[in-house]
Design an enzyme around this catalytic site. Sequence first.
Site, mmCIF file in Angstrom:
data_model
loop_
_atom_site.group_PDB
_atom_site.id
_atom_site.type_symbol
_atom_site.label_atom_id
_atom_site.label_comp_id
_atom_site.label_asym_id
_atom_site.label_seq_id
_atom_site.Cartn_x
_atom_site.Cartn_y
_atom_site.Cartn_z
ATOM 1 N N LYS A 125 0.848 -1.138 0.085
ATOM 2 C CA LYS A 125 -0.122 -0.103 -0.122
ATOM 3 C C LYS A 125 0.771 1.290 -0.060
ATOM 4 O O LYS A 125 2.001 1.150 0.468
ATOM 5 C CB LYS A 125 -0.940 -0.019 1.328
ATOM 6 C CG LYS A 125 -2.073 0.694 1.101
ATOM 7 C CD LYS A 125 -3.272 0.449 0.508
ATOM 8 C CE LYS A 125 -4.345 0.820 0.186
ATOM 9 N NZ LYS A 125 -5.630 0.233 -0.207
ATOM 10 N N ASP A 165 -7.176 4.364 -4.133
ATOM 11 C CA ASP A 165 -7.686 4.125 -2.957
ATOM 12 C C ASP A 165 -8.332 5.444 -2.810
ATOM 13 O O ASP A 165 -8.550 6.108 -3.711
ATOM 14 C CB ASP A 165 -6.723 3.625 -1.928
ATOM 15 C CG ASP A 165 -7.630 3.452 -0.597
ATOM 16 O OD1 ASP A 165 -7.839 2.294 -0.510
ATOM 17 O OD2 ASP A 165 -7.466 4.047 0.269
HETATM 18 P P1 NDP Z 1 -13.058 7.822 -2.535
HETATM 19 O O1 NDP Z 1 -11.891 8.881 -2.581
HETATM 20 O O2 NDP Z 1 -13.524 7.862 -3.902
HETATM 21 O O3 NDP Z 1 -14.099 8.458 -1.594
HETATM 22 C C1 NDP Z 1 -13.925 8.247 -0.236
HETATM 23 C C2 NDP Z 1 -15.268 8.820 0.505
HETATM 24 O O4 NDP Z 1 -15.146 8.644 1.857
HETATM 25 C C3 NDP Z 1 -15.747 10.108 0.180
HETATM 26 O O5 NDP Z 1 -16.970 10.346 0.362
HETATM 27 C C4 NDP Z 1 -14.949 10.990 1.131
HETATM 28 O O6 NDP Z 1 -15.525 12.201 1.809
HETATM 29 C C5 NDP Z 1 -15.371 10.008 2.271
HETATM 30 N N1 NDP Z 1 -14.209 9.968 3.438
HETATM 31 C C6 NDP Z 1 -12.904 9.715 3.468
HETATM 32 N N2 NDP Z 1 -12.240 10.083 4.385
HETATM 33 C C7 NDP Z 1 -12.902 10.378 5.432
HETATM 34 C C8 NDP Z 1 -12.789 10.526 6.761
HETATM 35 N N3 NDP Z 1 -11.722 10.622 7.236
HETATM 36 N N4 NDP Z 1 -14.002 11.060 7.401
HETATM 37 C C9 NDP Z 1 -15.400 10.927 6.867
HETATM 38 N N5 NDP Z 1 -15.490 10.755 5.295
HETATM 39 C C10 NDP Z 1 -14.213 10.351 4.651
HETATM 40 O O7 NDP Z 1 -12.385 6.635 -2.056
HETATM 41 P P2 NDP Z 1 -12.818 5.128 -2.166
HETATM 42 O O8 NDP Z 1 -14.458 5.213 -2.362
HETATM 43 O O9 NDP Z 1 -12.012 4.385 -3.178
HETATM 44 O O10 NDP Z 1 -12.575 4.306 -0.699
HETATM 45 C C11 NDP Z 1 -13.516 4.214 0.496
HETATM 46 C C12 NDP Z 1 -13.014 3.222 1.552
HETATM 47 O O11 NDP Z 1 -12.831 1.948 0.636
HETATM 48 C C13 NDP Z 1 -11.584 3.257 1.714
HETATM 49 O O12 NDP Z 1 -11.584 2.790 3.120
HETATM 50 C C14 NDP Z 1 -10.734 2.670 0.975
HETATM 51 O O13 NDP Z 1 -9.477 2.118 1.689
HETATM 52 C C15 NDP Z 1 -11.690 1.337 0.607
HETATM 53 N N6 NDP Z 1 -11.514 0.628 -0.317
HETATM 54 C C16 NDP Z 1 -11.527 1.166 -1.783
HETATM 55 C C17 NDP Z 1 -11.175 0.322 -2.824
HETATM 56 C C18 NDP Z 1 -11.076 0.590 -4.164
HETATM 57 O O14 NDP Z 1 -11.046 -0.270 -5.143
HETATM 58 N N7 NDP Z 1 -11.160 2.009 -4.354
HETATM 59 C C19 NDP Z 1 -11.092 -0.995 -2.608
HETATM 60 C C20 NDP Z 1 -11.300 -1.620 -1.354
HETATM 61 C C21 NDP Z 1 -11.430 -0.777 -0.121
HETATM 62 P P3 NDP Z 1 -14.526 13.560 1.390
HETATM 63 O O15 NDP Z 1 -15.005 13.625 -0.415
HETATM 64 O O16 NDP Z 1 -15.266 14.611 1.963
HETATM 65 O O17 NDP Z 1 -13.172 13.146 1.599
HETATM 66 O O1 2IT Z 2 -7.962 -1.345 -0.505
HETATM 67 C C1 2IT Z 2 -7.988 -1.940 -1.672
HETATM 68 O O2 2IT Z 2 -8.058 -3.251 -1.742
HETATM 69 C C2 2IT Z 2 -7.823 -1.051 -2.742
HETATM 70 N N1 2IT Z 2 -7.748 0.018 -2.592
HETATM 71 C C3 2IT Z 2 -7.583 -1.679 -4.121
HETATM 72 C C4 2IT Z 2 -6.094 -2.150 -4.120
HETATM 73 C C5 2IT Z 2 -5.947 -2.433 -5.810
HETATM 74 O O3 2IT Z 2 -4.744 -2.882 -6.159
HETATM 75 O O4 2IT Z 2 -6.972 -2.578 -6.581
#
Ligand code: NDP
Ligand code: 2IT
Length: 451
Positions: A125, A165
């Site tokens: 990561k 992420d």
């Molecule tokens: P994005 O940046 O697309 O969206 C994040 C969302 O969460 C936004 O709505 C953001 O609000 C909110 N957010 C982020 N940080 C905070 C915080 N500290 N407090 C409150 N709200 C918060 O990210 P993703 O959707 O990609 O990721 C969301 C979660 O999913 C994370 O935990 C990530 O690690 C996990 N994840 C993502 C994957 C992926 O493929 N993208 C795969 C597996 C897990 P704001 O816009 O105000 O910051």
């Molecule tokens: O937390 C996760 O699994 C991710 N942000 C996706 C990682 C990836 O390599 O697609």
Amino acid sequence: MSVIEEVIAKVKEKDKDQPEFIQAVTEVMTTLEPTVEKHPEFVKAKIYERIVEPDRVVIFRVPWEDDKGEIHVNRGFRVQFNNAIGPYKGGLRFHPSVNLGIIKFLGFEQIFKNSLTGLPMGGGKGGSDFEPKGKSDREVMRFCYAFMRELFRHIGPDTDVPAGDIGVGGREIGYMYGYYKKIKNEHTGVLTGKGLEYGGSLIRPEATGYGLVYFTAEMLATKGMDFNGKVVAVSGSGNVAQYAIEKVNHMGGKVIFASDSSGTVLDEEGIKGEKWEFLMWLKNEKRGRIREYAEKYNLPYYEGKSVWDVIRDEGIKVDIALPCATQNEIHKDHAEALAKNGCVAVAEGANMPSTLDAIKVYKENGILFGPAKAANAGGVAVSGLEMVQNSMRLSWTREEVDRKLLEIMKNIHRTALEAAKAYGVEGDLLAGANIAGFLKVARAMLAYGVV
Ligand code: NDP
Ligand code: 2IT
């Protein structure tokens, strides 16, 4: 003290300034207790001690220039945690809260998640404390270039393959990939989440959210339930939340919340159809705030409150909770409110969104619990499929990728349940996912000797 307790105690002492990493290690290690007795060979080879120590950590300076010509300096990270079963693989997070402990927790979780997908991927990561919010496209581009100017020497299609992420989506991957390609003079699958025109996979943007809902459907089916007519709480409004909402709608559920770090909107009619389209435009094109959704549709907006605060404070009933924002968003009191209001299942789209105390509450109340490393593994799984397509130099159709994603999510669910049963913790998806993910990596580490 048991081997496991000793490992946790040592991490608490050595990494005392890394609370999220300590939390992730505690969560995984405590559930590995049943493996100790069955596998004296792991104990003898000190696998438990070795697996909590990353292969290496790279920390670097990221200097960049804003639109006014002012210079800024951010900190970049890549934690290459474990490559026993494949090249390091895992996302990059750009958020002001990023620090070494957060990247280590995410990298550690990624080892077991990637193992569970059944694909050959190790755990890694990275990211930066850069804040993309409020920056122009050009500023984001200059930052991404500066970040890749150092990262490129540590990654490669057979070494380490980053992806997105929080704060890293298609735009950022485009800039980073473009720069990597330029300086290496190579067009290879070194990043996933790429655009379709230059090596991306269909369904990768949707994969985490869709996979989460597929996994939740498997969980519900064990109790003879499904999404039809269920009221669902989704937190966040980013990549994972957006496609989780879309898939819940497909499956006949109703999503009544969305949020961002500023507040939460309650939409009792459900975020669907034209409203879902608006949410997509608001967050991905305009890069606006969830407050604007509430204003457009004249809905209640709770400034400064999370979805879970609103459920607790307003006593709102939801059947299913899908936290999709960030770590530690659901605390003990939130979990108690969910239990009190009749919630039957919690499945984690975000990484480690539930505190250890919250997980205890789910257990005590018989709430079905889908832990992040199983429930949100669809994203990295389709990243793995993107790597396969890049190596073969061909692309699969939407239907093919979606079918494989569904298969993988079902398989993870089954594998976790089987491992739980085999190790005496029947029905415990958290323990089962940790044990199944761990066994493959541990056996590989054992095969290599002492390296
Ligand atoms: P994005 O940046 O697309 O969206 C994040 C969302 O969460 C936004 O709505 C953001 O609000 C909110 N957010 C982020 N940080 C905070 C915080 N500290 N407090 C409150 N709200 C918060 O990210 P993703 O959707 O990609 O990721 C969301 C979660 O999913 C994370 O935990 C990530 O690690 C996990 N994840 C993502 C994957 C992926 O493929 N993208 C795969 C597996 C897990 P704001 O816009 O105000 O910051
Ligand atoms: O937390 C996760 O699994 C991710 N942000 C996706 C990682 C990836 O390599 O697609």
